[in-house]
Enzyme design. Structure first.
Site, mmCIF file in Angstrom:
data_model
loop_
_atom_site.group_PDB
_atom_site.id
_atom_site.type_symbol
_atom_site.label_atom_id
_atom_site.label_comp_id
_atom_site.label_asym_id
_atom_site.label_seq_id
_atom_site.Cartn_x
_atom_site.Cartn_y
_atom_site.Cartn_z
ATOM 1 N N HIS A 1 1.413 -7.083 -12.378
ATOM 2 C CA HIS A 1 0.423 -6.295 -11.659
ATOM 3 C C HIS A 1 -0.813 -7.103 -11.248
ATOM 4 C CE1 HIS A 1 -1.330 -2.994 -9.668
ATOM 5 N NE2 HIS A 1 -2.460 -3.463 -10.152
ATOM 6 N N TYR B 1 -3.275 -8.465 -7.458
ATOM 7 C CA TYR B 1 -4.703 -8.628 -7.153
ATOM 8 C C TYR B 1 -5.090 -10.079 -6.971
ATOM 9 C CZ TYR B 1 -4.767 -3.724 -8.069
ATOM 10 O OH TYR B 1 -4.487 -2.392 -8.011
ATOM 11 N N HIS C 1 6.201 0.475 0.012
ATOM 12 C CA HIS C 1 4.837 0.302 -0.523
ATOM 13 C C HIS C 1 4.401 -1.154 -0.478
ATOM 14 C CE1 HIS C 1 1.451 0.354 -3.303
ATOM 15 N NE2 HIS C 1 2.105 -0.472 -4.113
ATOM 16 N N PHE C 2 5.259 -2.048 -0.962
ATOM 17 C CA PHE C 2 4.698 -3.401 -1.090
ATOM 18 C C PHE C 2 4.749 -4.185 0.219
ATOM 19 C CE2 PHE C 2 8.903 -4.386 -3.199
ATOM 20 C CZ PHE C 2 9.339 -5.396 -2.353
ATOM 21 N N HIS C 3 5.505 -3.690 1.200
ATOM 22 C CA HIS C 3 5.365 -4.359 2.505
ATOM 23 C C HIS C 3 4.086 -3.926 3.218
ATOM 24 C CE1 HIS C 3 9.468 -5.730 1.789
ATOM 25 N NE2 HIS C 3 9.190 -6.674 2.660
ATOM 26 N N ARG D 1 16.310 1.121 -4.093
ATOM 27 C CA ARG D 1 15.853 -0.169 -3.605
ATOM 28 C C ARG D 1 16.834 -1.231 -4.065
ATOM 29 N NH1 ARG D 1 11.028 -2.497 -7.583
ATOM 30 N NH2 ARG D 1 11.066 -4.174 -6.073
ATOM 31 N N ARG D 2 16.748 -2.415 -3.497
ATOM 32 C CA ARG D 2 17.555 -3.557 -3.927
ATOM 33 C C ARG D 2 19.036 -3.230 -3.948
ATOM 34 N NH1 ARG D 2 13.824 -5.926 -8.843
ATOM 35 N NH2 ARG D 2 12.713 -7.349 -7.504
HETATM 36 FE FE1 HAS Z 1 1.383 -1.589 -5.846
HETATM 37 C C1 HAS Z 1 4.586 -1.431 -7.096
HETATM 38 C C2 HAS Z 1 0.463 1.051 -7.806
HETATM 39 C C3 HAS Z 1 -1.881 -1.858 -4.731
HETATM 40 C C4 HAS Z 1 2.067 -4.708 -4.579
HETATM 41 N N1 HAS Z 1 3.021 -2.825 -5.817
HETATM 42 C C5 HAS Z 1 4.255 -2.555 -6.355
HETATM 43 C C6 HAS Z 1 5.143 -3.651 -6.076
HETATM 44 C C7 HAS Z 1 4.410 -4.604 -5.405
HETATM 45 C C8 HAS Z 1 3.085 -4.059 -5.238
HETATM 46 C C9 HAS Z 1 4.873 -5.965 -4.949
HETATM 47 O O1 HAS Z 1 1.544 2.519 -10.234
HETATM 48 C C10 HAS Z 1 6.625 -3.731 -6.441
HETATM 49 C C11 HAS Z 1 6.872 -4.426 -7.714
HETATM 50 C C12 HAS Z 1 8.349 -4.506 -7.989
HETATM 51 O O2 HAS Z 1 9.014 -5.355 -7.388
HETATM 52 O O3 HAS Z 1 8.852 -3.694 -8.788
HETATM 53 N N2 HAS Z 1 -0.354 -0.551 -6.155
HETATM 54 C C13 HAS Z 1 -0.503 0.504 -6.974
HETATM 55 C C14 HAS Z 1 -1.881 0.984 -6.897
HETATM 56 C C15 HAS Z 1 -2.531 0.156 -6.015
HETATM 57 C C16 HAS Z 1 -1.578 -0.806 -5.572
HETATM 58 C C17 HAS Z 1 -2.467 2.142 -7.632
HETATM 59 N N3 HAS Z 1 0.315 -2.985 -4.822
HETATM 60 C C18 HAS Z 1 -1.018 -2.923 -4.489
HETATM 61 C C19 HAS Z 1 -1.429 -4.120 -3.842
HETATM 62 C C20 HAS Z 1 -0.315 -4.940 -3.808
HETATM 63 C C21 HAS Z 1 0.763 -4.203 -4.429
HETATM 64 C C22 HAS Z 1 -2.826 -4.401 -3.341
HETATM 65 C C23 HAS Z 1 -0.139 -6.295 -3.263
HETATM 66 C C24 HAS Z 1 -1.055 -7.012 -2.681
HETATM 67 N N4 HAS Z 1 2.354 -0.393 -7.160
HETATM 68 C C25 HAS Z 1 1.782 0.583 -7.899
HETATM 69 C C26 HAS Z 1 2.767 1.112 -8.852
HETATM 70 C C27 HAS Z 1 3.944 0.403 -8.643
HETATM 71 C C28 HAS Z 1 3.654 -0.537 -7.583
HETATM 72 C C29 HAS Z 1 2.578 2.175 -9.841
HETATM 73 C C30 HAS Z 1 5.268 0.580 -9.400
HETATM 74 C C31 HAS Z 1 6.171 1.450 -8.648
HETATM 75 C C32 HAS Z 1 7.507 1.565 -9.340
HETATM 76 O O4 HAS Z 1 7.818 2.665 -9.805
HETATM 77 O O5 HAS Z 1 8.249 0.580 -9.440
HETATM 78 C C33 HAS Z 1 -4.014 0.238 -5.667
HETATM 79 O O6 HAS Z 1 -4.627 -1.009 -5.932
HETATM 80 C C34 HAS Z 1 -4.255 0.624 -4.244
HETATM 81 C C35 HAS Z 1 -5.732 0.781 -3.948
HETATM 82 C C36 HAS Z 1 -5.986 0.869 -2.464
HETATM 83 C C37 HAS Z 1 -6.665 1.841 -1.843
HETATM 84 C C38 HAS Z 1 -6.823 1.783 -0.341
HETATM 85 C C39 HAS Z 1 -8.189 1.295 0.051
HETATM 86 C C40 HAS Z 1 -8.278 1.175 1.552
HETATM 87 C C41 HAS Z 1 -8.910 0.182 2.204
HETATM 88 C C42 HAS Z 1 -8.930 0.131 3.721
HETATM 89 C C43 HAS Z 1 -9.538 1.338 4.346
HETATM 90 C C44 HAS Z 1 -9.513 1.239 5.852
HETATM 91 C C45 HAS Z 1 -9.458 2.262 6.702
HETATM 92 C C46 HAS Z 1 -9.392 2.084 8.174
HETATM 93 C C47 HAS Z 1 -9.455 3.654 6.189
HETATM 94 C C48 HAS Z 1 -7.267 2.970 -2.581
HETATM 95 C C49 HAS Z 1 -9.642 -0.884 1.463
HETATM 96 C C50 HAS Z 1 -10.266 0.967 8.723
HETATM 97 C C51 HAS Z 1 -10.807 1.313 10.077
HETATM 98 C C52 HAS Z 1 -11.131 0.391 11.043
HETATM 99 C C53 HAS Z 1 -11.789 0.800 12.301
HETATM 100 C C54 HAS Z 1 -10.783 -1.031 10.896
HETATM 101 CU CU CU Z 2 1.316 -2.618 -10.323
#
Ligand code: HAS
Ligand code: CU
Length: 539
Positions: free
Chosen positions: A214, A218, A365-367, A428-429
């Protein structure tokens, strides 16, 4: 070119090469899954390709790219990289490790996917190479910390420069993360893969893996945030909304990145549900700095849009430099991350995770997250950085402008159907190429086909990216180098070190949180009766 910039570029080109090869695998996979007959259309080659794709993109491309950003920020904010000799040593160790692992995968003996879950067993060379990659990155950490110390000695009363603050946080996150990986690989996997012990405990290995896995995400994200906070406001023609909030965000990532890993193991037996719930709560804590980031970066963009003459509630959005490839990349990355973060919140909810775990939702999700929020930011940064480091302008600026839009569109085509298919139960996979015509999978087929269309668009985008970078080096003459300048803050930071510059203290607090989150579940796993497994390889 200075010695430091040569170091930056060497890391950068290894990253681009890994990206190019990994992308080629990706398009073949997307087509194969849609049932297109390719010469390698067998399940074993498919899984070999997915392994190479995951390792080259998620582990090699990101690590080398982040090391390049780290050295560039050290050079441009601290004015030094202390220990260039060590830095080169780290580069070569990581490169040799990458080559060893890649050869192990391509030889067909190490089809274990990028998470290398035991009891899937790879050739020992796979693990040895991966270890060298990590050792190389540790040397990078040492050089970064050494550079910081040297700078601090000369500037005892200065505030840590903001971009450096973020990169130092990245280094600390990486050290805390890879501690878990080191336990898994050195103590559990290497002796087993060399045949010194016969059996391995899959759940214990996975628990150490996700201690690492995890915060790994980050380690990818925080450098992208460094670009969003400290470069993009300037590229957009404005200023950073808040220096102070940004520092708080980076420190929060040090604190909460690691004690959350059980959110990947909600379905694993042997871990008490209370502890899983604790990790749900800490995961929601680590969403907070991303929500603050959404606020701060959008506020900075609004300031820029208004400075460029935008009026009204939304009029500033159209005034932003949407034709600038770096700006467009980051803005599209942010929009995509809003979706990816929303999905993350669903993954993290203990009960809802059962709906999506191990389904195509997760690859969707992760893409969106690492595959777009991070990768697209890095692509845009490449267009900004290369001319400044080499003095060569971009050879096809229009292609560079179009490329992030292609990536954005391609990724929506890829990821949204993956999310939907996941909700419909598609695992998946799994090599869905063999599912065509199977009644139970009928509902998934159109979605997999849409994903393949996305894969093709992404591949065109990847070609444009690599083409513009390589073309610029081959075709364009060296000119004067433009300065590397970071965004100013709307409110100047208070002078002198503050509590947010106390990296040692924050790291100590982070260690305490990791112990609190992991000691009991790991103690429990290590002391209960276990039934370890022999290694196997299905291919
Ligand atoms: Fe995730 C699985 C939970 C963020 C990557 N994640 C994965 C896997 C990867 C991955 C690679 O809780 C698969 C692993 C595997 O192979 O099994 N993830 C989260 C949560 C967040 C999160 C709570 N993940 C990421 C990030 C990654 C990443 C960042 C890579 C860089 N993830 C999980 C969980 C799993 C998981 C479970 C396990 C699932 C399972 O069952 O296997 C948080 O950090 C997300 C926080 C983000 C936000 C969004 C903030 C928005 C922003 C932009 C706003 C812009 C706007 C528009 C509105 C709250 C900063 C702009 C407008 C303009 C005009 C420009
Ligand atoms: Cu994670």
């Amino acid at each position: 070119m200075t010695a430091s910039l040569r170091l930056v570029l060497s890391h950068f080109w290894v990253a681009v090469a890994a990206f190019g090869i990994g992308s080629l695998m990706a398009v073949m996979q997307a087509l194969a899954r849609a049932g297109v007959q390719l010469p390698f259309g067998t399940a074993s080659l498919y899984y070999l390709s997915v392994t190479a794709h995951g390792v080259l993109l998620a582990l090699v491309f990101t690590t080398f790219f982040i090391m390049a950003i780290g050295y560039l920020v050290a050079d441009t904010t601290l004015g030094r990289i202390a220990g260039l000799g060590w830095a080169w040593a780290g580069f070569w160790v990581a490169l040799v490790g990458t080559l060893v692992t890649t050869i192990a995968i391509l030889s067909g003996t190490s089809t274990v996917l990028y998470t290398f879950y035991p009891p899937l067993l790879a050739h020992p060379a796979f693990y040895v190479g991966a270890t060298l990659l990590v050792v190389g990155s540790w040397i990078w950490c040492g050089v970064m910390i050494g550079s910081h110390r040297a700078w601090r000695r000369g500037n005892p009363a200065a505030r840590v420069p903001l971009p450096w603050h973020g990169m130092l946080a990245t280094v600390i996150i990486w050290i805390l993360a890879t501690t878990g990986l080191a336990v898994e690989v050195v103590i559990l996997i290497l002796p087993w893969s060399f045949g010194l012990v016969e059996r391995i405990d899959p759940i214990i290995a996975r628990t150490y893996f996700w201690w690492f896995g995890h915060p790994l995400t980050y380690f990818w994200l925080v450098p992208a945030y460094v670009l969003w906070y400290t470069l993009i406001p300037r590229v957009a023609g404005g200023k950073l909304f808040s220096d102070a909030l940004t520092r708080v965000v980076f420190i929060q990532f040090i604190l909460f990145s690691t004690p959350v890993g059980l959110h990947h193991q909600f379905t694993d037996p042997g871990i008490a549900s209370g502890w899983k719930l604790v990790h749900t709560f800490t995961t929601y804590a680590i969403m907070f700095p991303s929500l603050v980031t959404a606020f701060t970066v959008i506020a900075s963009l609004e300031y820029a849009g208004r400075a460029r003459g935008g009026t009204g509630l939304f009029g500033w959005i159209g005034r932003l430099p949407w034709r600038d490839p770096f700006f467009a990349s980051v803005a599209l990355a942010m929009i995509t991350f809003a979706l990816g973060g929303f999905g993350g919140a669903i993954n993290a909810a203990y009960a809802m995770n059962a709906m999506v775990h191990n389904t195509a939702w997760v690859q969707g999700h992760f893409h969106l997250t690492v595959g777009t929020a991070v990768t697209l930011s890095f692509m845009g940064f490449s267009y900004w950085m290369l001319p400044r480091v080499t003095g060569r302008a971009l050879v096809w600026p229009r292609v560079a402008t179009l490329q992030p839009y292609l990536w954005f569109v391609g990724m929506q085509f890829f990821s949204i159907p993956s999310h939907i298919a996941g909700l419909m139960g598609m695992p998946r996979r799994v090599y869905t190429g063999e599912f065509q015509g199977v009644a139970a999978a009928a509902g998934w087929v159109p979605l997999v086909n849409l994903s393949a269309v996305g894969g093709l668009i992404l591949f065109v985008s990847a070609l444009c990216y690599v083409g513009v970078l390589v073309g610029s080096m081959l075709v364009m003459e060296r000119g004067p180098r433009r300065a590397i300048e970071y965004a100013e803050s709307l409110v100047a930071p208070t002078p002198g070190p503050s509590v947010w510059d106390r990296f040692g203290v924050w790291t100590a607090v982070a260690v305490v949180l990791i112990v609190l989150a992991y000691a009991r579940p790991l103690y429990h796993l290590h002391t209960m009766a276990r039934f370890p497994a022999r290694g196997f390889s299905p291919f």
